[in-house]
Scaffold this motif. Structure first.
Motif, mmCIF file in Angstrom:
data_model
loop_
_atom_site.group_PDB
_atom_site.id
_atom_site.type_symbol
_atom_site.label_atom_id
_atom_site.label_comp_id
_atom_site.label_asym_id
_atom_site.label_seq_id
_atom_site.Cartn_x
_atom_site.Cartn_y
_atom_site.Cartn_z
ATOM 1 N N GLY A 155 0.794 -1.230 0.000
ATOM 2 C CA GLY A 155 0.000 0.000 0.000
ATOM 3 C C GLY A 155 0.823 1.275 0.000
ATOM 4 O O GLY A 155 0.268 2.367 -0.076
ATOM 5 N N ASP A 156 2.149 1.166 0.090
ATOM 6 C CA ASP A 156 2.988 2.369 0.023
ATOM 7 C C ASP A 156 3.055 2.881 -1.414
ATOM 8 O O ASP A 156 2.890 2.120 -2.363
ATOM 9 N N ASN A 157 3.316 4.208 -1.538
ATOM 10 C CA ASN A 157 3.302 4.836 -2.859
ATOM 11 C C ASN A 157 4.688 5.281 -3.287
ATOM 12 O O ASN A 157 5.420 5.875 -2.504
ATOM 13 N N ILE A 158 5.026 5.009 -4.548
ATOM 14 C CA ILE A 158 6.289 5.537 -5.073
ATOM 15 C C ILE A 158 6.037 6.248 -6.399
ATOM 16 O O ILE A 158 5.026 6.022 -7.065
ATOM 17 N N VAL A 159 6.961 7.140 -6.750
ATOM 18 C CA VAL A 159 6.949 7.728 -8.093
ATOM 19 C C VAL A 159 8.286 7.401 -8.752
ATOM 20 O O VAL A 159 9.281 7.159 -8.073
ATOM 21 N N ILE A 160 8.286 7.390 -10.091
ATOM 22 C CA ILE A 160 9.495 7.043 -10.835
ATOM 23 C C ILE A 160 9.860 8.185 -11.770
ATOM 24 O O ILE A 160 9.005 8.729 -12.460
ATOM 25 N N LEU A 161 11.148 8.551 -11.736
ATOM 26 C CA LEU A 161 11.655 9.512 -12.711
ATOM 27 C C LEU A 161 12.554 8.748 -13.667
ATOM 28 O O LEU A 161 13.520 8.106 -13.240
ATOM 29 N N ARG A 162 12.207 8.782 -14.940
ATOM 30 C CA ARG A 162 12.941 8.001 -15.926
ATOM 31 C C ARG A 162 13.998 8.852 -16.620
ATOM 32 O O ARG A 162 14.051 10.063 -16.453
ATOM 33 N N GLY A 163 14.837 8.207 -17.426
ATOM 34 C CA GLY A 163 15.910 8.921 -18.115
ATOM 35 C C GLY A 163 15.460 9.511 -19.437
ATOM 36 O O GLY A 163 14.328 9.968 -19.577
ATOM 37 N N ILE A 164 16.348 9.499 -20.415
ATOM 38 C CA ILE A 164 16.011 9.927 -21.767
ATOM 39 C C ILE A 164 15.336 8.738 -22.441
ATOM 40 O O ILE A 164 15.778 7.605 -22.255
ATOM 41 N N PRO A 165 14.235 8.946 -23.172
ATOM 42 C CA PRO A 165 13.572 7.804 -23.812
ATOM 43 C C PRO A 165 14.524 7.054 -24.757
ATOM 44 O O PRO A 165 14.797 7.519 -25.854
ATOM 45 N N THR A 166 15.068 5.937 -24.294
ATOM 46 C CA THR A 166 16.000 5.123 -25.081
ATOM 47 C C THR A 166 15.815 3.669 -24.681
ATOM 48 O O THR A 166 15.087 3.366 -23.742
ATOM 49 N N VAL A 167 16.504 2.781 -25.371
ATOM 50 C CA VAL A 167 16.446 1.363 -25.040
ATOM 51 C C VAL A 167 16.942 1.138 -23.609
ATOM 52 O O VAL A 167 16.361 0.371 -22.846
ATOM 53 N N ILE A 168 18.038 1.832 -23.239
ATOM 54 C CA ILE A 168 18.606 1.690 -21.896
ATOM 55 C C ILE A 168 17.547 1.985 -20.848
ATOM 56 O O ILE A 168 17.340 1.231 -19.897
ATOM 57 N N ASP A 169 16.836 3.110 -21.049
ATOM 58 C CA ASP A 169 15.809 3.517 -20.094
ATOM 59 C C ASP A 169 14.695 2.475 -20.031
ATOM 60 O O ASP A 169 14.221 2.121 -18.948
ATOM 61 N N ASN A 170 14.266 1.975 -21.186
ATOM 62 C CA ASN A 170 13.197 0.964 -21.209
ATOM 63 C C ASN A 170 13.605 -0.299 -20.483
ATOM 64 O O ASN A 170 12.824 -0.867 -19.725
ATOM 65 N N GLU A 171 14.851 -0.747 -20.717
ATOM 66 C CA GLU A 171 15.313 -1.980 -20.067
ATOM 67 C C GLU A 171 15.264 -1.842 -18.550
ATOM 68 O O GLU A 171 14.788 -2.736 -17.836
ATOM 69 N N ARG A 172 15.768 -0.706 -18.058
ATOM 70 C CA ARG A 172 15.769 -0.474 -16.616
ATOM 71 C C ARG A 172 14.345 -0.433 -16.075
ATOM 72 O O ARG A 172 14.013 -1.072 -15.078
ATOM 73 N N PHE A 173 13.491 0.342 -16.773
ATOM 74 C CA PHE A 173 12.125 0.562 -16.303
ATOM 75 C C PHE A 173 11.313 -0.737 -16.326
ATOM 76 O O PHE A 173 10.636 -1.078 -15.355
#
Lengths: 318, 340
Positions: A155-173
Motif C-alpha cells: 500500500g505504500d506509494n512511489i513515483v518514478i523519474l525516468r531517463g532519456i527515452p531510449t532502449v537503456i531507459d526501457n530496459e531499466r524501467f
C-alpha cells in the motif's frame, strides 16, 4: 613520458637492466576508442581510462595503450581507421557512439587481424567482438525494485523519474516494473527527467504538488536523484522515512552513503569504470595463461554504507 | 497574414481593442490553466502556482532580453550556453575565494557581480561582431553558442561543477526564500519585466529598436546610431542572462554541460508566442511574459496527467505553441468590420 624517463635512466646509469630488453621488443599496441566526454558519466569513463592506461603501461612495459576520443560517430569511424593504418594496433577496445554506424568500421578493424573488445553498447551484428564488457541495465532496475520491496510495505506509494527515452531507459524501467509487480507497492506515475538535475527537480516538484502521499522515489540515476532531493527539501517532505534510489555511482552520492545519508541511503552501480575492466581484460588476453573471450556482464551491485568505500574515487570527475 | 503597414499603424482603431492578436496569449494561458485545473485541482494549489512562477523566471527573464534583440531584427542563439558558462565561472570563482573572503555574503555578491560583468561582456561581443564585424547575428551567436557550451564542459572537466557547500547555505535563500509570499526569483522576474516594458515602449531607445527592426536603412538615414542601438540590445540580452544565472545557481548549486540546454529556443518561442515578430519591427514585453508562462505551464500540466504518453510530450508542446501563435497571427477578428 614516465617510461621514457625510466629508459633514459637505464641507459645512463645501467641500473634498471630489465628496461632495455622490454623496449627493444615489439610492443603490443592496443587502441581504446570512446566518445568525447560531454556529460559527467562519460567524463568519469575518460578519467578511468586514463588511470588504467598509466597503471597497465607501468605494469607491462611492452604494452602500449592508445586512447582516442571522438565527438561524433563519423569521427569515431575515422579514428578507428587511423588506429589501424597509423598505429597498426593488435587489439581494439571500443565503446561505440552508436551501434549501427560503427558496426562496419569495427568489422574492418577486425579484418586487419586485431582482437576486438566492445564496451557497453553492442554492435548491430553479432560475432564481431571477441569480448563484450557491459553493465547490466535490467539488473539495475531489478536491484532497485528489490531494495524498494525490502523497505516498503503493502500500500505504500512511489513515483518514478525516468531517463532519456531510449532502449537503456526501457530496459531499466521494464525490469523494475516486473520486479515490483505483485508487491502491493503503488507506482503513482512515471515521467522522463532525462538523466538531468534540472529536469529531476522540476518533475519532482510537480509530483509533490500532485500526490500528497509519496513514500519513496526511484530516480534511476544519480543526477536526477540530486534534483529530486532538492525538490523534497524545498517542499519539506524529506522526512518521515522518505528515501530516493538513484543509480550509476556518482562520487558525491557514494560519499553521502559512506556518511550515512538517510535520504539517499544506497546506490545501484552502473560504473563508468567499466572501460578499465575492458582494458584490463584485453591486456589479459595477451598476458594471461587463462582464456579471455566471451561476455563479461558486470553486476548491478547494491552500494551500501558497508561496501561504499571501494566504489569511491575522490579524483574522478564523476 | 499581417501586412507591414497594418503592423506599424500608430493609431489602432478602437474596434480592434478585443483583437485576438493582443489577447491571444492571455486567452491561451487562461485556457491552459482551466485545463490544468480540470485535470487535477491540485494544479491551482499555492505550492504549484509558486513553483510555476519561479520556474518561468529563468526563461522569462532571458526572453525579456530576447524581445529587444528580436525587435531590432537580430537573434541570439547563445543565451543557453552563455548561462551555463557564466554559472560555471561563478561557481569556480566563488569556490576559490573561500580561503580569502570566507563563505559569507561578500563571496556571493562577488559571484553575482562577476556574473553581471560576464553577461554584459558576452552580450557586447555578440553585438560588436554583428555590427562592427558585419556577420549575421545567426552565425555569430551560433558560434558563441558552441564556444560557451564547450567552455563549461572544459571547466567542469566534462563533469559537474558544484558550489562549495557552505556558500550554498548563504546563497540558497536567493532561490528558495520568499518576500510577501512570492519567491525572490519571481520578484526579479517582475523587476526585469517592468524595466523591459518601460524601456521598450516608453523610451526613445525602444522606438529605435522597433525602427531598426522594421527597416534598418531607413533607421540609419533617420540619424539613428544603428550599430550602437543594436549592440546595446545584445548587451541587454547578456544582462538578462546574468540575472537568470544569479537566481539559477542557488537552486541546485551546480553547473554542467547540460545546464541551460535549449533555453535559447524556449526564450525565442516565448517571445514569438507573445506576439513579437520574428523578423523584427514589433515587440511586446507583456506578451513575452505570457509566452514564458505558457511554455512553463505546458510542461507543468504534462507532469500532472498520465493521460498522454510520455513519448508524446514534445508533440503536445509543439501543438500548443503552434496553436497559440496561430491564434494571434491569423486574421481572426470579432466581427468582419474591416475590408482589406
Amino acid at each position: 613520458m614516465l617510461m621514457r624517463k625510466v629508459v633514459g635512466l637505464a641507459a645512463i646509469a645501467s641500473v634498471l637492466a630489465f628496461a632495455a630488453p622490454a623496449t627493444a621488443q615489439e610492443k603490443i599496441k592496443i587502441g581504446v576508442s570512446y566518445p568525447t566526454p560531454t556529460h559527467a558519466w562519460a567524463a568519469g569513463m575518460n578519467w578511468h581510462a586514463e588511470v588504467a592506461e598509466k597503471r597497465l603501461e607501468a605494469l607491462y612495459p611492452d604494452v602500449d595503450l592508445i586512447l582516442v576520443n571522438s565527438p561524433d560517430p563519423s569521427a569515431q569511424a575515422s579514428a578507428l581507421e587511423d588506429l589501424v593504418a597509423v598505429h597498426q594496433i593488435d587489439a581494439l577496445v571500443v565503446l561505440p557512439f552508436e551501434s549501427e554506424p560503427l558496426t562496419d568500421p569495427v568489422l574492418n578493424v577486425k579484418k586487419s587481424g586485431a582482437w576486438i573488445t566492445v564496451v557497453d553498447r553492442g554492435l548491430s551484428q553479432p560475432g564481431i567482438e571477441d569480448l563484450y564488457v557491459a553493465g547490466n541495465n535490467p539488473e539495475l532496475g531489478r536491484v532497485s525494485a528489490k531494495y524498494m520491496k525490502g523497505r516498503l510495505k503493502d500500500g505504500d506509494n512511489i513515483v518514478i523519474l525516468r531517463g532519456i527515452p531510449t532502449v537503456i531507459d526501457n530496459e531499466r524501467f521494464d525490469a523494475f516494473m516486473e520486479e515490483i509487480k505483485g508487491s502491493g507497492i503503488n507506482v503513482l506515475d512515471h515521467k522522463h527527467a532525462n538523466w538531468n538535475r534540472d529536469d529531476g527537480f522540476q518533475v519532482m516538484q510537480d509530483f509533490l504538488s500532485r500526490f500528497p502521499d509519496i513514500d519513496a522515489v526511484w530516480a534511476q540515476d544519480d543526477d536526477i536523484a540530486i534534483g529530486v532531493v532538492a525538490a523534497l527539501k524545498q517542499a519539506g517532505r524529506d522526512g518521515n522515512g522518505m528515501f530516493v534510489v538513484g543509480g550509476a555511482g556518482m562520487k558525491q552520492i557514494i560519499k553521502g552513503i559512506m556518511d550515512g545519508d538517510d535520504l539517499i541511503p544506497i546506490d545501484v552501480l552502473y560504473p563508468p569504470s567499466m572501460i578499465a575492466t575492458a582494458m584490463d581484460a584485453t591486456v589479459a588476453h595477451f598476458k594471461s595463461n587463462g582464456p579471455i573471450a566471451g561476455r563479461y556482464i558486470l553486476g548491478a551491485t547494491l552500494i551500501t554504507p558497508e561496501n561504499a568505500e571501494s566504489y569511491y574515487f575522490a579524483e574522478s570527475p564523476f | 497574414m499581417i501586412s507591414a503597414p497594418e503592423r506599424h499603424a500608430r493609431k489602432p482603431s478602437r474596434r480592434y481593442a478585443l483583437d485576438l492578436k493582443t489577447l491571444g496569449p492571455a486567452l491561451a494561458l487562461l485556457l491552459l490553466c482551466v485545463i490544468g485545473f480540470l485535470l487535477n485541482p491540485a494544479f491551482v494549489s499555492e505550492g504549484n502556482l509558486t513553483n510555476l512562477l519561479t520556474r518561468s523566471a529563468f526563461i522569462g527573464i532571458i526572453a525579456v532580453g530576447a524581445t529587444f534583440v528580436i525587435t531590432a531584427g537580430g537573434i541570439d542563439l547563445s543565451v543557453g550556453s552563455m548561462a551555463a558558462a557564466i554559472s560555471g565561472v561563478m561557481i569556480i570563482v566563488m569556490n576559490n575565494v573561500v580561503e580569502t573572503i570566507g563563505t559569507g555574503v561578500a563571496t556571493v555578491l562577488l559571484g553575482c557581480g562577476l556574473a553581471i560583468v560576464l553577461g554584459i561582456g558576452a552580450g557586447w561581443i555578440n553585438g560588436a561582431l554583428t555590427t562592427k564585424g558585419k556577420i549575421e547575428a545567426f552565425i555569430v551567436t551560433l558560434g558563441t553558442m558552441g564556444i560557451y557550451r564547450s567552455l563549461v564542459t572544459y571547466f567542469a572537466d566534462g563533469g559537474t561543477l558544484a558550489l562549495n557547500f557552505d556558500i550554498r547555505g548563504t546563497y540558497r535563500p536567493v532561490y528558495y526564500d520568499s518576500f510577501l509570499g512570492l519567491p525572490f526569483p519571481v520578484w526579479v522576474f517582475i523587476g526585469v519585466a517592468i524595466c523591459g516594458w518601460l524601456l521598450l515602449s516608453r523610451t526613445a531607445f525602444g522606438r529605435y529598436c522597433t525602427a531598426i527592426g522594421s527597416n534598418e536603412s531607413v533607421a540609419r538615414y533617420s540619424a539613428i546610431n544603428v550599430d550602437a542601438v543594436k549592440t546595446l540590445t545584445y548587451v541587454i540580452q547578456g544582462l538578462c542572462v546574468s540575472f537568470a544565472t544569479i537566481i539559477y545557481v542557488p537552486r541546485l548549486g551546480s553547473a554542467s554541460a547540460s545546464t541551460g540546454v535549449l533555453w535559447e529556443l524556449e526564450a525565442i518561442a516565448a517571445v514569438i508566442i507573445g506576439g513579437t515578430v520574428l523578423k523584427g519591427g514589433y515587440g511586446r514585453i507583456g506578451g513575452t511574459i505570457l509566452g514564458a508562462l505558457i511554455l512553463t505551464t505546458i510542461g507543468n500540466i504534462l507532469n500532472f496527467t498520465d493521460m498522454i504518453s510520455n513519448y508524446l510530450n514534445g508533440t503536445m508542446q509543439g501543438l500548443i505553441i503552434i496553436v497559440a501563435v496561430l491564434l494571434q497571427r491569423s486574421d481572426w477578428r470579432l466581427g468582419k468590420s474591416r475590408k482589406t
